[in-house]
Scaffold this active site. Structure first.
Site, mmCIF file in Angstrom:
data_model
loop_
_atom_site.group_PDB
_atom_site.id
_atom_site.type_symbol
_atom_site.label_atom_id
_atom_site.label_comp_id
_atom_site.label_asym_id
_atom_site.label_seq_id
_atom_site.Cartn_x
_atom_site.Cartn_y
_atom_site.Cartn_z
ATOM 1 N N GLY A 90 0.848 -1.184 0.000
ATOM 2 C CA GLY A 90 0.000 0.000 0.000
ATOM 3 C C GLY A 90 0.882 1.232 0.000
ATOM 4 N N GLY A 92 2.854 3.474 1.442
ATOM 5 C CA GLY A 92 3.473 3.549 2.754
ATOM 6 C C GLY A 92 4.218 4.834 3.025
ATOM 7 N N ARG A 93 4.566 5.575 1.969
ATOM 8 C CA ARG A 93 5.226 6.869 2.172
ATOM 9 C C ARG A 93 4.765 7.884 1.128
ATOM 10 N NH1 ARG A 93 11.507 6.353 0.162
ATOM 11 N NH2 ARG A 93 11.203 4.925 -1.595
ATOM 12 N N LYS A 114 5.825 11.196 -2.705
ATOM 13 C CA LYS A 114 6.779 10.199 -2.238
ATOM 14 C C LYS A 114 7.568 10.859 -1.100
ATOM 15 C CE LYS A 114 10.229 6.995 -4.191
ATOM 16 N NZ LYS A 114 10.911 6.629 -5.467
ATOM 17 N N ASP A 126 9.479 4.836 8.013
ATOM 18 C CA ASP A 126 9.266 6.186 8.547
ATOM 19 C C ASP A 126 8.493 7.081 7.588
ATOM 20 O OD1 ASP A 126 11.141 6.786 6.576
ATOM 21 O OD2 ASP A 126 12.758 7.245 7.961
ATOM 22 N N GLY A 127 8.127 6.544 6.402
ATOM 23 C CA GLY A 127 7.338 7.327 5.462
ATOM 24 C C GLY A 127 8.091 8.446 4.784
ATOM 25 N N ASP A 256 3.319 -3.998 -8.214
ATOM 26 C CA ASP A 256 2.884 -2.742 -7.599
ATOM 27 C C ASP A 256 3.626 -1.546 -8.184
ATOM 28 O OD1 ASP A 256 5.057 -4.070 -6.065
ATOM 29 O OD2 ASP A 256 5.089 -2.193 -4.956
#
EC number: 2.7.7.-
Length: 474
Positions: A90, A92-93, A114, A126-127, A256
């Site tokens: 998914g 994530g960042r 991003k 940590d994104g 993905d």
């Protein structure tokens, strides 16, 4: 903010609902320092009139654009990573920040991020995005656009003032947030998630959404899944062929990392070929060479097969999907011929001569080995000007017998817009390249002395190359 007439918001993602995306908040960054602003891309969506303060507010603090998404949306998806299924994926960042129409074409485009902070799909991350990663993506997107590859465009890069720890580069390292502009962020993995959850109703909902927004001419067909797979195959064939003609190695061709509309995006461990080498890999961790240069068409086809499986479980007949997949080879071969002929500045004939020319070009590149770098080869032979190629610094190599077949095929071809050779770019001895050593040389002064001069010079060179080549994506 002043709204340009070319700014046409059209936020459509919320219509998919909570099964596909989650509202999130952007990170609160310690500082925002603008490092890259794509004014040409901004003009295409009516955002070129933003002040510096407004730019940072919208693309650093992510204050909503007028009439657009009220909150950013982190998309849900699964995916095969190096052919191992991973349901723990998914955004994530990153997230989708806005959707808007492109001036002139009215295409629906996404502004997505991003490095914008943690989301429900960040797992233990940590994104964040390293500044070096952001710089590399700006360079990649610019170079690929110049070479006629369908690609996302790096829209904005802001440094964010955080120190990040990473295992694969010296740490602590600087942080950034990137915004990219792309036709779609609906990935193959977006379909895989509801299929894995055994929700054919959600697969069908996503198919209808995607056809409606991106392929409206296919709406109403008896088999929507087969129609969408056909469009995905066509887009993937054009994209893969463009990569091969550009000598580009994506590096991480997971499901993905491929979108349904056929644009290249999300540049991690990419590389451009120094010279012809089908076994060349971009990712240091790709020990088996799964995503090597020469295996990219195979990797893309494997991904399309996984996408087809989603439509199968949603009711599309297997024979119809197999028939579509069986057509990928022909689509790719024609797309490759068009891409290579286009890169050589020649006219596509639509007959056997194109295939002979492509075969001769790849044969010449292979025979030239390390003496002929990929990008200079296409530069030297642009518009089929043999006299220019032979008079150039690599002319002595081109006179050798191993180039005879290629020279014969080029002599029989018709140049396309030969006036492009009048551009000052083609009076240089060598073209703009983006090999790994140059990327590191661009990054070194940024890292060591916060000196961005070489980066901006490189981006100016890439823009000059784009205007000189005059290539249209696809």
């Amino acid at each position: 903010m002043p709204v340009s007439p070319n700014y046409v918001p059209d936020p459509r993602l919320p219509a998919l609902g909570g099964d596909f995306a989650d509202p999130v908040r952007a990170a609160d960054f310690p500082e925002l320092r603008l490092r890259w602003r794509n004014t040409r891309a901004a003009a295409s969506v009516g955002l070129d009139d933003l002040t510096a303060q407004e730019w940072s507010a919208h693309f650093g603090r992510f204050e909503p654009l007028p009439g657009n998404l009220e909150a950013p949306l982190a998309q849900r998806y699964h995916g095969h990573q190096f052919r191992v299924y991973n349901p723990d994926l998914g955004d994530g960042r990153g997230f989708t920040f806005a959707q808007l129409r492109e001036a002139g074409s009215s295409r629906l485009l996404d502004l997505a991020t991003k490095g914008s902070g943690v989301t429900p799909w960040s797992r233990s991350g940590d994104g964040r995005l390293t500044l070096k990663g952001g710089v590399r993506e700006v360079l990649a997107a610019g170079m690929l656009e110049a070479l006629g590859v369908p690609t996302s465009r790096a829209f904005s890069l802001l440094e964010t003032g955080e120190a990040l720890v990473r295992q694969d580069e010296p740490s602590p390292t600087r942080s950034a947030v990137l915004v990219r502009l792309s036709h779609s962020h609906i990935r193959y993995g977006t379909f895989q998630r509801p299929a894995a959850l055994e929700r054919p109703d959600l697969v069908r909902k996503l198919v209808d959404y995607t056809l409606d927004l991106y392929f409206p001419g296919r709406m109403g067909e008896a088999d929507p899944g087969a129609a969408l797979l056909d469009e995905a195959c066509r887009g993937a064939a054009r994209l893969t062929a463009a990569w091969m003609a550009a000598g580009f190695v994506h590096g991480v061709l997971n499901t993905d990392n491929m979108n349904i509309t056929g644009e290249s995006f999300d540049y991690g461990p990419y590389r451009f070929l120094p010279h012809s080498d089908p076994n060349f890999v971009a990712a240091y961790f790709d020990h088996a060479g799964l995503y090597s240069f020469g295996r990219q068409p195979e990797a893309v086809f494997w991904n399309l097969r996984q996408l087809a499986g989603c439509f199968l479980m949603a009711g599309s007949p297997e024979d119809a999907l197999v028939e579509v997949l069986n057509g990928f080879g022909d689509l790719y071969r024609e797309a490759l011929a068009r891409a290579v002929v286009r890169r050589l500045g020649l006219s596509f004939q639509g007959d056997g001569s194109d295939a002979r020319l492509v075969s001769a070009a790849f044969g010449a590149l292979s025979a030239g080995g390390a003496e002929i770098r990929w990008e200079p080869f296409f530069f030297d032979w642009f518009c089929g000007d043999e006299a220019r190629a032979l008079a150039g610094p690599r002319g002595e190599v081109y006179r050798r017998p191993m180039f005879e077949d290629f020279r014969r095929e080029v002599a029989a071809a018709e140049p396309d817009r030969p006036e492009r050779l009048d551009h000052p770019y083609f009076r240089r001895e060598a073209p703009t390249e983006l090999l790994i050593d140059r990327i590191e040389a661009i990054w070194a002064p940024i890292s060591g002395a916060d000196d961005w001069a070489i980066f901006y010079s490189a981006m100016s060179e890439i823009e000059e190359a784009r205007t000189a080549w005059g290539l249209q994506p696809g």
